[in-house]
Design an enzyme around this catalytic site. Structure first.
Site, PDB file in Angstrom:
ATOM      1  N   ARG A  57      47.791  79.895  14.015  1.00 12.83           N
ATOM      2  CA  ARG A  57      48.406  79.971  15.255  1.00 12.83           C
ATOM      3  C   ARG A  57      48.090  81.180  15.813  1.00 12.83           C
ATOM      4  O   ARG A  57      48.288  80.922  17.323  1.00 12.83           O
ATOM      5  CB  ARG A  57      49.160  78.753  15.767  1.00 12.83           C
ATOM      6  CG  ARG A  57      49.748  78.148  16.792  1.00 12.83           C
ATOM      7  CD  ARG A  57      50.813  77.300  16.934  1.00 12.83           C
ATOM      8  NE  ARG A  57      50.110  76.216  15.944  1.00 12.83           N
ATOM      9  CZ  ARG A  57      50.444  75.009  16.562  1.00 12.83           C
ATOM     10  NH1 ARG A  57      50.717  75.007  17.817  1.00 12.83           N
ATOM     11  NH2 ARG A  57      49.977  73.575  15.414  1.00 12.83           N
TER      12      ARG A  57
ATOM     13  N   ALA B 104      47.461  74.793  25.579  1.00 12.29           N
ATOM     14  CA  ALA B 104      46.964  73.310  26.550  1.00 12.29           C
ATOM     15  C   ALA B 104      47.631  74.519  28.365  1.00 12.29           C
ATOM     16  O   ALA B 104      46.572  74.677  28.852  1.00 12.29           O
ATOM     17  CB  ALA B 104      48.004  72.488  26.308  1.00 12.29           C
TER      18      ALA B 104
ATOM     19  N   ASP C 152      49.710  67.836  24.254  1.00 12.73           N
ATOM     20  CA  ASP C 152      50.787  66.781  23.877  1.00 12.73           C
ATOM     21  C   ASP C 152      51.456  66.232  24.548  1.00 12.73           C
ATOM     22  O   ASP C 152      51.696  64.963  24.506  1.00 12.73           O
ATOM     23  CB  ASP C 152      51.168  67.940  22.243  1.00 12.73           C
ATOM     24  CG  ASP C 152      50.506  68.126  21.084  1.00 12.73           C
ATOM     25  OD1 ASP C 152      49.429  67.566  21.185  1.00 12.73           O
ATOM     26  OD2 ASP C 152      51.257  68.714  19.919  1.00 12.73           O
TER      27      ASP C 152
ATOM     28  N   TYR D  58      43.345  75.688   3.733  1.00 13.34           N
ATOM     29  CA  TYR D  58      42.299  76.259   3.821  1.00 13.34           C
ATOM     30  C   TYR D  58      42.270  78.245   4.695  1.00 13.34           C
ATOM     31  O   TYR D  58      44.301  78.426   4.828  1.00 13.34           O
ATOM     32  CB  TYR D  58      41.881  76.305   5.561  1.00 13.34           C
ATOM     33  CG  TYR D  58      42.881  75.763   6.604  1.00 13.34           C
ATOM     34  CD1 TYR D  58      42.870  77.117   7.062  1.00 13.34           C
ATOM     35  CD2 TYR D  58      43.078  74.021   6.346  1.00 13.34           C
ATOM     36  CE1 TYR D  58      43.747  76.738   8.610  1.00 13.34           C
ATOM     37  CE2 TYR D  58      44.134  73.862   7.406  1.00 13.34           C
ATOM     38  CZ  TYR D  58      44.616  74.778   8.610  1.00 13.34           C
ATOM     39  OH  TYR D  58      45.285  74.694   9.060  1.00 13.34           O
TER      40      TYR D  58
HETATM   41  C1  FAD Z   1      51.176  69.985  11.046  1.00 13.74           C
HETATM   42  C2  FAD Z   1      50.260  69.718  12.252  1.00 13.74           C
HETATM   43  C3  FAD Z   1      49.238  70.211  12.010  1.00 13.74           C
HETATM   44  C4  FAD Z   1      48.225  70.747  12.432  1.00 13.74           C
HETATM   45  N1  FAD Z   1      46.821  71.330  12.429  1.00 13.74           N
HETATM   46  C5  FAD Z   1      46.327  71.797  13.787  1.00 13.74           C
HETATM   47  C6  FAD Z   1      44.750  71.692  13.372  1.00 13.74           C
HETATM   48  O1  FAD Z   1      44.240  72.129  12.401  1.00 13.74           O
HETATM   49  N2  FAD Z   1      44.541  71.543  14.759  1.00 13.74           N
HETATM   50  C7  FAD Z   1      44.580  71.233  16.111  1.00 13.74           C
HETATM   51  O2  FAD Z   1      43.197  71.203  17.188  1.00 13.74           O
HETATM   52  N3  FAD Z   1      45.856  70.954  15.694  1.00 13.74           N
HETATM   53  C8  FAD Z   1      46.592  70.670  14.746  1.00 13.74           C
HETATM   54  N4  FAD Z   1      47.844  70.137  15.074  1.00 13.74           N
HETATM   55  C9  FAD Z   1      48.182  69.646  16.512  1.00 13.74           C
HETATM   56  C10 FAD Z   1      48.456  70.568  17.071  1.00 13.74           C
HETATM   57  O3  FAD Z   1      49.676  71.833  17.176  1.00 13.74           O
HETATM   58  C11 FAD Z   1      49.203  70.558  19.188  1.00 13.74           C
HETATM   59  O4  FAD Z   1      47.972  69.708  19.802  1.00 13.74           O
HETATM   60  C12 FAD Z   1      48.571  71.494  20.297  1.00 13.74           C
HETATM   61  O5  FAD Z   1      49.633  72.531  19.435  1.00 13.74           O
HETATM   62  C13 FAD Z   1      48.995  71.503  21.200  1.00 13.74           C
HETATM   63  O6  FAD Z   1      49.107  72.004  22.128  1.00 13.74           O
HETATM   64  P1  FAD Z   1      50.225  72.094  23.911  1.00 13.74           P
HETATM   65  O7  FAD Z   1      50.350  73.174  24.411  1.00 13.74           O
HETATM   66  O8  FAD Z   1      49.858  70.544  24.190  1.00 13.74           O
HETATM   67  O9  FAD Z   1      51.720  72.116  23.050  1.00 13.74           O
HETATM   68  P2  FAD Z   1      52.691  72.988  22.740  1.00 13.74           P
HETATM   69  O10 FAD Z   1      51.618  73.572  21.402  1.00 13.74           O
HETATM   70  O11 FAD Z   1      53.410  72.097  21.905  1.00 13.74           O
HETATM   71  O12 FAD Z   1      53.437  73.874  23.349  1.00 13.74           O
HETATM   72  C14 FAD Z   1      54.162  73.393  24.252  1.00 13.74           C
HETATM   73  C15 FAD Z   1      54.905  74.819  25.361  1.00 13.74           C
HETATM   74  O13 FAD Z   1      55.477  74.203  26.025  1.00 13.74           O
HETATM   75  C16 FAD Z   1      56.791  74.463  26.401  1.00 13.74           C
HETATM   76  N5  FAD Z   1      57.752  74.409  26.863  1.00 13.74           N
HETATM   77  C17 FAD Z   1      58.263  72.878  26.836  1.00 13.74           C
HETATM   78  N6  FAD Z   1      59.194  72.263  27.547  1.00 13.74           N
HETATM   79  C18 FAD Z   1      59.312  73.322  28.577  1.00 13.74           C
HETATM   80  C19 FAD Z   1      60.524  73.497  29.361  1.00 13.74           C
HETATM   81  N7  FAD Z   1      61.000  72.222  29.843  1.00 13.74           N
HETATM   82  N8  FAD Z   1      59.868  74.335  30.525  1.00 13.74           N
HETATM   83  C20 FAD Z   1      59.147  75.220  30.110  1.00 13.74           C
HETATM   84  N9  FAD Z   1      58.655  75.037  29.366  1.00 13.74           N
HETATM   85  C21 FAD Z   1      58.358  74.177  27.845  1.00 13.74           C
HETATM   86  C22 FAD Z   1      57.307  74.809  25.091  1.00 13.74           C
HETATM   87  O14 FAD Z   1      57.951  76.401  24.638  1.00 13.74           O
HETATM   88  C23 FAD Z   1      55.470  75.357  24.136  1.00 13.74           C
HETATM   89  O15 FAD Z   1      55.321  76.991  24.430  1.00 13.74           O
HETATM   90  C24 FAD Z   1      48.558  70.078  13.986  1.00 13.74           C
HETATM   91  C25 FAD Z   1      50.089  70.204  14.536  1.00 13.74           C
HETATM   92  C26 FAD Z   1      50.721  68.858  13.268  1.00 13.74           C
HETATM   93  C27 FAD Z   1      52.116  69.006  13.661  1.00 13.74           C
END
Ligand code: FAD
Length: 394
Positions: A107, A18, A294, A220
């Site tokens: 990923r 994100a 997320d 996959y």
């Molecule tokens: C089993 C499983 C399978 C999945 N398969 C899929 C799929 O096939 N396709 C799909 O689209 N989605 C899939 N997902 C969902 C997907 O993994 C998440 O929705 C996505 O990674 C969310 O991205 P994000 O950037 O919001 O959060 P995150 O990837 O969690 O990134 C958050 C970032 O913020 C950082 N952070 C956290 N707290 C702080 C702080 N206090 N200060 C500074 N940095 C911080 C972390 O270190 C991290 O780098 C799957 C999820 C699971 C559990």
């Protein structure tokens, strides 16, 4: 400077999918941002990921799809199979025209392509080893405080804070929002390498899901077809969420093809599934802080759309910031444009869970309905999801 975003200081918390997508989308509009990431090094994390066409369309606009292609495999359909017999129940078409295939990949490969793009973009500044620990209202907007692993503290004054800090969002807890909760299931993730993976990838032709009561499995190809990603999802009580178990239970008498993959897999990593409360606000009371990905709406992975929603969020947020010089108005517009779609996708994921995990005799009815449905109808039923384009959110 283009649009209305140019003279504002934008802080992005988190360099996950994100956060990186948002920064790249802002830069595309000529808007600069700083990403603060708590990890010291941003490298190999996670397992496989499906990137559906709705997300790839965004990545194409950011000029990234061709950079992803060397790592990805394009799927034409998701093959649904009965868990125990392995009998094919349906092949659900998943492409969305030539401009947006359906990728499966590791990923870490997606993350590294995003990171490479961020590192060469002069409008993006990335600071790692900066954990957000506090947010305070200031005359300018928000003062964000970060701490490094060695205890060093740093501050950043921001007009806008974009919280892309994942399912256990610190920004959400600093704003006293209810935390994400355990969704009653564990995903076990593993990678299969060698001949078993190559054979499976060659035969499967895309993504395969085995369905059964209270559990299902998905496999996959990743790493351009050289490895297989394996995810086994089981219902589990809260006592299992804390971990401690090292192997998935309950797949021992399933399809021999799946069992072979399980036997050949490296170590399984248990991943308790969490969801953010649906009523969680995305725009915080200060009207200067917004949750995305997320952090805003962790949805269950049954429709493989969590990362895709994070990617869509980043792109829509950048456009609303560009379009409207008033941050408060831009954030309101962002939430209004995204809520309905994310809620619909989350409902679809819950529907998949219900259908995938049906026990007999209900599963027999499901199998008959699936077998009777022509692929074109299945494809049409998913058009709202996969054919989404930025224009749809206007
Ligand atoms: C089993 C499983 C399978 C999945 N398969 C899929 C799929 O096939 N396709 C799909 O689209 N989605 C899939 N997902 C969902 C997907 O993994 C998440 O929705 C996505 O990674 C969310 O991205 P994000 O950037 O919001 O959060 P995150 O990837 O969690 O990134 C958050 C970032 O913020 C950082 N952070 C956290 N707290 C702080 C702080 N206090 N200060 C500074 N940095 C911080 C972390 O270190 C991290 O780098 C799957 C999820 C699971 C559990």
């Amino acid at each position: 400077m283009l649009g209305g975003g140019g003279d504002r200081t934008i802080v992005i918390v988190g360099a996950g999918i994100a956060g990186l997508t948002t920064a790249l989308a802002l830069a595309r509009h000529g808007i600069s941002s700083t990403i603060f990431e708590r990890a010291e090094t941003l490298n190999e994390v996670g397992a496989g990921l499906q990137i559906p066409p709705n997300a790839l369309r965004v990545l194409t606009r950011l000029g990234l799809t061709e950079r992803l292609r060397p790592y990805a495999v394009s799927a034409i359909s998701v093959t649904l199979r009965a868990g125990k017999s392995g009998r094919k129940l349906a092949a659900v078409p998943v492409g969305s025209g030539l401009d947006a295939p359906y990728f499966s990949m590791h990923r870490a490969d997606l993350q590294s392509v995003l990171l490479d793009a961020v590192r060469v973009e002069s409008l993006i500044h990335l600071e790692s080893d900066r954990e957000l620990v506090a947010l305070t209202a200031s005359s300018r907007g928000v003062d964000a405080e970060f701490v490094s692993a060695n205890g060093e503290r740093a501050h950043s004054a921001a007009d806008l804070v974009v919280a892309a800090d994942g399912v256990n969002s610190r920004v959400a807890s600093l704003n006293v929002l209810s935390p994400a909760t355990f969704a009653g299931a564990i995903a076990w993730r593993a990678r299969v390498t060698g001949k078993v993976a190559l054979d499976f990838n060659a035969r499967s032709g895309g993504i395969t899901a085995w369905l059964g009561p209270a559990r299902h499995a998905v496999a996959y190809p990743i790493r351009f077809g050289n490895e297989t990603n394996l995810v086994l999802v089981e219902k589990a009580g809260a006592e299992h969420a804390a971990g401690g178990e090292t192997v998935p239970r309950g797949f021992s008498n399933w399809d021999a093809v799946l069992r072979r993959l399980i036997d050949e897999a490296g170590a399984f990593t248990p991943w308790p599934l969490l969801t953010a409360p649906a009523e969680r606000p995305w725009v915080m009371a200060d009207r200067r802080t917004v949750l995305i990905g997320d952090a805003a709406h962790a949805i269950l992975p049954y429709a493989a759309q969590g990362a895709a929603m994070a990617i869509e969020d980043g792109f829509v947020l950048a456009r609303t910031i560009y379009d409207d010089p008033d941050i408060n108005a831009a954030l309101g517009l962002f939430e209004a444009q995204r809520r309905e779609r994310v809620a619909r996708v989350a409902a679809r994921a819950r529907f998949h869970r219900f259908v995938y995990h049906l026990p007999p005799p209900l599963s027999l009815g499901r199998d008959l309905v699936m077998a009777a449905m022509p692929p074109s109808r299945l494809q049409k039923s998913l058009a709202w999801l996969y054919d989404w384009d930025l224009a749809d959110s206007a």
